[in-house]
Design an enzyme around this catalytic site. Sequence first.
Site, PDB file in Angstrom:
ATOM      1  N   LYS A 170       0.879  -1.366   0.084  1.00 55.17           N
ATOM      2  CA  LYS A 170      -0.009   0.108   0.233  1.00 55.17           C
ATOM      3  C   LYS A 170       0.985   1.259   0.149  1.00 55.17           C
ATOM      4  O   LYS A 170       1.652   1.574   0.955  1.00 55.17           O
ATOM      5  CB  LYS A 170      -0.929   0.124   1.341  1.00 55.17           C
TER       6      LYS A 170
ATOM      7  N   GLU B  99       9.965   2.290  10.587  1.00 52.30           N
ATOM      8  CA  GLU B  99      10.578   3.318  10.546  1.00 52.30           C
ATOM      9  C   GLU B  99      10.032   4.425  10.796  1.00 52.30           C
ATOM     10  O   GLU B  99       9.239   4.892  10.036  1.00 52.30           O
ATOM     11  CB  GLU B  99      11.547   3.226   9.200  1.00 52.30           C
TER      12      GLU B  99
ATOM     13  N   CYS C  39      12.541  12.279   7.876  1.00 48.97           N
ATOM     14  CA  CYS C  39      12.393  11.660   9.399  1.00 48.97           C
ATOM     15  C   CYS C  39      13.855  11.773  10.055  1.00 48.97           C
ATOM     16  O   CYS C  39      13.690  11.749  11.408  1.00 48.97           O
ATOM     17  CB  CYS C  39      12.153  10.164   9.322  1.00 48.97           C
TER      18      CYS C  39
ATOM     19  N   GLU D 115       7.990  16.466  16.086  1.00 53.11           N
ATOM     20  CA  GLU D 115       8.458  16.521  14.649  1.00 53.11           C
ATOM     21  C   GLU D 115       7.644  17.412  13.938  1.00 53.11           C
ATOM     22  O   GLU D 115       6.535  17.359  13.455  1.00 53.11           O
ATOM     23  CB  GLU D 115       8.392  14.898  14.282  1.00 53.11           C
TER      24      GLU D 115
END
Length: 478
Positions: A170, A245, A282, A382
């Site tokens: 996906k 991750e 990230c 973040e």
Amino acid sequence: MRDYLKFYINGEWKTPDNASTLEVINPADESVAGRISMGTSDHVDQAANAASQAFNSYYQYSRQQRVELLQEICTQYKARMNDMTDAIIEEMGAPRWLASSSQALSGYGHFKTNIEILNDYAFNRQQGDAMIIKEPIGVCGLITPWNWPINQISCKLAPALATGCTVVWKPSEIAPFSAQVLMEILDSAGVPDGVVNMLHGYGPEVGAAISAHPLIQMVSFTGSTRAGVAVAKDAADTVKRVTQELGGKSPNIILDDLDETTFAKAVAGGMKSMTVNSGQNCNAPSRMLVPAERLQEAVAAAKAAAESIQVGHPNSEDRVMGPVISAVQWDKIQDLIQAGIDEGATLVAGGTGKPDGLDQGYYVKPTVFANVHSDMRIAREEIFGPVLSIMSYTDDAEAIRLANDTPYGLSGYVSGADTERLREVVSRLRAGMIHVNGAPMDRTAPFGGYKQSGNGREKGLEGFDEFLETKSVLGIKS
């Protein structure tokens, strides 16, 4: 406009039954760039059954057969490099220089690297009286993000195919165009029916169905920590392997032993890296830790670097920073920039709103804050945008404490002149990847984090191993 309304299941492009459609927005100008079909758990079931059936034969492919398949994928990929670049520009607003030289090229590189690993990998070894055998884990569910769409699928898909696994995939529904191009590449390369199956959908429906499906033995997920927790919970009932991750809030320690020129270069490099991919990385070095006595020096260098960044349309021939991916992401970044102002950090460059002359599109000003404290939102959350927070420290011990003061542990960055001092600082940082003096990424080095930045590793030998089970055979020697 791109209409990608079919899923790829069991070697065929199929129009899915009872599927809704979703408009895909070009973040550079907010226009509708295309449409995709949105799947359901029933479509996941079809894909998982196809992958399970295909595994019965694919896992028996010889090493040489798998090498030849990966080589053909590389051949087809190289022929479609321009198509891949155009898709990435259109779906996520990556500037052409980045979309071609980094984003699109990274996918090709992962397949080439896994050919090299596969050629030399020891699937069997004798250990005492036992023969230790590495075998493919089975059907793998791959759930991939929008920020590095081809990099992230390729560093999962290449080792999955190399080890003999089959796949239900996906892609992100926000950036699905490059996934379509890659699936066309795989089809042209002759990937056997059912070995790779691709469908679109929302995470809470299709992603959750992949994570929970009993025929899927492993889920490899890249995305936010919040979503990663949901994946792990969905996967728990079937006790499947989960590799993740996830998010990051990476520290960038600038030590005090650098001369004036090198110090300014390290600070400017750290700020400019926050604008690569519009800060949507990230592992971005978003918390810069500088010696208290050199704070003003660092602020001046970061301000100059931020103000030198040209923001513009991704099709520009200049080395510009493009937009962020969506209105939702733009709003989140604006909220956090405003939070930094409200909580008392010093706004050095940038700020809220769009850059002058860029009213259409999700463009963000390269932003620098100084005098940031570890309890501020901009120091803890973040942001996933071109926003740098500068914090000061008095000695190495405080720098390390501040660096580790985060629930994340994906990356760390350290710049300094003394090698032994660098080794000491690096040894005390709780993160999965450390870049010393601006060292770039290495496609063969494992990628992954500590703490809430995830578990498992991607790339290199360690990434290859994630797709294998270990069997001990007693009583038969090789």
